[in-house]
Design a protein around this motif. Structure first.
Motif, short mmCIF file in Angstrom:
data_model
loop_
_atom_site.label_atom_id
_atom_site.label_comp_id
_atom_site.label_asym_id
_atom_site.label_seq_id
_atom_site.Cartn_x
_atom_site.Cartn_y
_atom_site.Cartn_z
N MET A 107 0.91 -1.09 0.02
CA MET A 107 -0.05 0.00 -0.07
C MET A 107 1.02 1.42 0.14
SD MET A 107 -3.21 0.54 -0.21
CE MET A 107 -3.98 2.07 -0.18
N VAL A 108 2.19 1.29 0.77
CA VAL A 108 2.80 2.36 0.74
C VAL A 108 3.43 2.65 -0.55
CG1 VAL A 108 4.92 3.15 1.59
CG2 VAL A 108 3.52 1.90 3.14
N LEU A 109 3.77 1.67 -1.43
CA LEU A 109 4.22 1.90 -2.84
C LEU A 109 3.06 2.60 -3.68
CD1 LEU A 109 6.00 -1.59 -3.36
CD2 LEU A 109 7.07 0.72 -2.96
N MET A 110 1.94 2.36 -3.48
CA MET A 110 1.02 3.02 -4.45
C MET A 110 0.72 4.58 -4.01
SD MET A 110 -0.45 0.91 -6.40
CE MET A 110 -1.93 1.61 -6.79
N MET A 111 1.11 5.01 -2.65
CA MET A 111 1.24 6.58 -2.41
C MET A 111 2.04 7.40 -3.34
SD MET A 111 0.76 6.37 1.52
CE MET A 111 -0.55 5.60 2.53
N CYS A 112 3.22 6.54 -3.63
CA CYS A 112 4.31 7.27 -4.36
C CYS A 112 3.99 7.13 -5.89
CB CYS A 112 5.58 6.74 -4.21
SG CYS A 112 6.12 6.77 -2.51
N VAL A 113 3.10 6.57 -6.30
CA VAL A 113 2.90 6.46 -7.90
C VAL A 113 1.80 7.64 -8.09
CG1 VAL A 113 1.83 5.00 -9.81
CG2 VAL A 113 3.10 4.09 -7.78
N PRO A 114 1.90 8.25 -9.34
CA PRO A 114 1.11 9.06 -9.98
C PRO A 114 -0.23 8.80 -10.04
CG PRO A 114 3.15 8.90 -11.29
CD PRO A 114 3.28 8.12 -10.31
N LEU A 115 -1.26 9.57 -10.07
CA LEU A 115 -2.79 9.25 -10.27
C LEU A 115 -2.89 8.32 -11.61
CD1 LEU A 115 -5.45 9.41 -9.02
CD2 LEU A 115 -5.68 11.32 -10.08
N GLN A 116 -2.41 8.91 -12.76
CA GLN A 116 -2.50 8.26 -14.01
C GLN A 116 -2.20 6.78 -13.81
OE1 GLN A 116 -0.62 10.66 -16.64
NE2 GLN A 116 -2.47 11.67 -17.27
N MET A 117 -0.99 6.48 -13.17
CA MET A 117 -0.53 5.09 -13.19
C MET A 117 -1.34 4.23 -12.17
SD MET A 117 2.01 4.83 -15.10
CE MET A 117 2.44 3.15 -14.71
N LYS A 118 -2.19 4.85 -11.25
CA LYS A 118 -3.07 4.25 -10.54
C LYS A 118 -4.30 3.86 -11.28
CE LYS A 118 -1.83 6.28 -5.97
NZ LYS A 118 -2.19 7.24 -5.07
N MET A 119 -4.42 4.78 -12.12
CA MET A 119 -5.96 4.41 -12.87
C MET A 119 -5.51 3.46 -14.07
SD MET A 119 -7.35 8.45 -13.25
CE MET A 119 -7.83 8.01 -14.66
N ILE A 120 -4.51 3.39 -14.41
CA ILE A 120 -4.03 2.39 -15.75
C ILE A 120 -4.10 1.10 -14.97
CG2 ILE A 120 -2.51 1.67 -17.11
CD1 ILE A 120 -1.84 4.57 -17.48
N ALA A 121 -3.41 0.88 -13.60
CA ALA A 121 -3.39 -0.13 -12.82
C ALA A 121 -4.77 -0.82 -12.61
CB ALA A 121 -2.46 -0.16 -11.77
N THR A 122 -5.46 -0.01 -12.18
CA THR A 122 -6.65 -0.45 -11.80
C THR A 122 -7.74 -0.79 -12.87
OG1 THR A 122 -6.92 1.34 -10.02
CG2 THR A 122 -9.06 0.42 -10.50
N ILE A 123 -7.59 -0.18 -14.04
CA ILE A 123 -8.18 -0.48 -15.49
C ILE A 123 -7.67 -1.79 -15.77
CG2 ILE A 123 -8.91 0.10 -17.73
CD1 ILE A 123 -8.91 2.81 -16.84
N ALA A 124 -6.24 -2.20 -15.70
CA ALA A 124 -5.76 -3.41 -15.93
C ALA A 124 -6.23 -4.56 -15.40
CB ALA A 124 -4.30 -3.44 -15.84
N VAL A 125 -6.33 -4.33 -14.16
CA VAL A 125 -6.75 -5.54 -12.86
C VAL A 125 -8.17 -5.80 -13.39
CG1 VAL A 125 -7.49 -5.91 -10.74
CG2 VAL A 125 -5.27 -4.88 -11.26
N ILE A 126 -9.04 -4.92 -13.63
CA ILE A 126 -10.34 -5.02 -14.07
C ILE A 126 -10.77 -5.72 -15.16
CG2 ILE A 126 -12.54 -3.92 -14.77
CD1 ILE A 126 -12.06 -1.56 -12.65
N LEU A 127 -9.91 -5.32 -16.29
CA LEU A 127 -9.83 -6.11 -17.61
C LEU A 127 -9.50 -7.65 -17.52
CD1 LEU A 127 -8.66 -3.51 -20.05
CD2 LEU A 127 -11.02 -4.14 -19.71
N VAL A 128 -8.30 -7.75 -16.88
CA VAL A 128 -7.77 -9.21 -16.54
C VAL A 128 -8.88 -10.00 -15.71
CG1 VAL A 128 -6.08 -10.48 -15.19
CG2 VAL A 128 -5.43 -8.57 -16.50
N PHE A 129 -9.50 -9.25 -14.67
CA PHE A 129 -10.60 -10.13 -13.94
C PHE A 129 -11.61 -10.55 -14.94
CE2 PHE A 129 -14.68 -9.97 -11.54
CZ PHE A 129 -14.52 -11.01 -10.97
N TYR A 130 -12.07 -9.72 -15.74
CA TYR A 130 -13.25 -10.04 -16.86
C TYR A 130 -12.95 -10.98 -17.92
CZ TYR A 130 -16.43 -6.12 -14.91
OH TYR A 130 -17.23 -5.57 -14.05
N GLY A 131 -11.66 -10.75 -18.21
CA GLY A 131 -11.03 -11.71 -19.19
C GLY A 131 -11.02 -13.31 -18.59
N VAL A 132 -10.56 -13.35 -17.35
CA VAL A 132 -10.45 -14.72 -16.69
C VAL A 132 -11.80 -15.24 -16.57
CG1 VAL A 132 -9.64 -15.73 -14.64
CG2 VAL A 132 -8.21 -14.23 -15.58
#
Length: 66
Positions: free
Chosen positions: A1-26
């Protein structure tokens, strides 16, 4: 969780969208390959009901006071 605080907002959004797409794909891959047609309707309906309940319950959880 600490690592996510240092990451810019755009990277968090891209990571969240990637996780959602992988979940739906699986979920789609498992549904189409593993489940027979008769069980597929029940599985997809259950997932839809759970996600629908979560979608409408999320704004209500903000209104709860401690």
């Amino acid at each position: 969780m600490v690592l996510m605080m240092c990451v810019p907002l755009q990277m968090k959004m891209i990571a969240t969208i990637a996780v959602i797409l992988v979940f739906y794909g699986v979920m789609i891959a498992l549904t189409l390959t593993v489940l027979p047609i008769a069980k597929r309707e029940l599985f997809v309906g259950t997932i839809a009901a759970v996600l629908n309940t979560a979608m409408y319950a999320a704004p209500l959880s903000v209104m709860v006071s401690n």
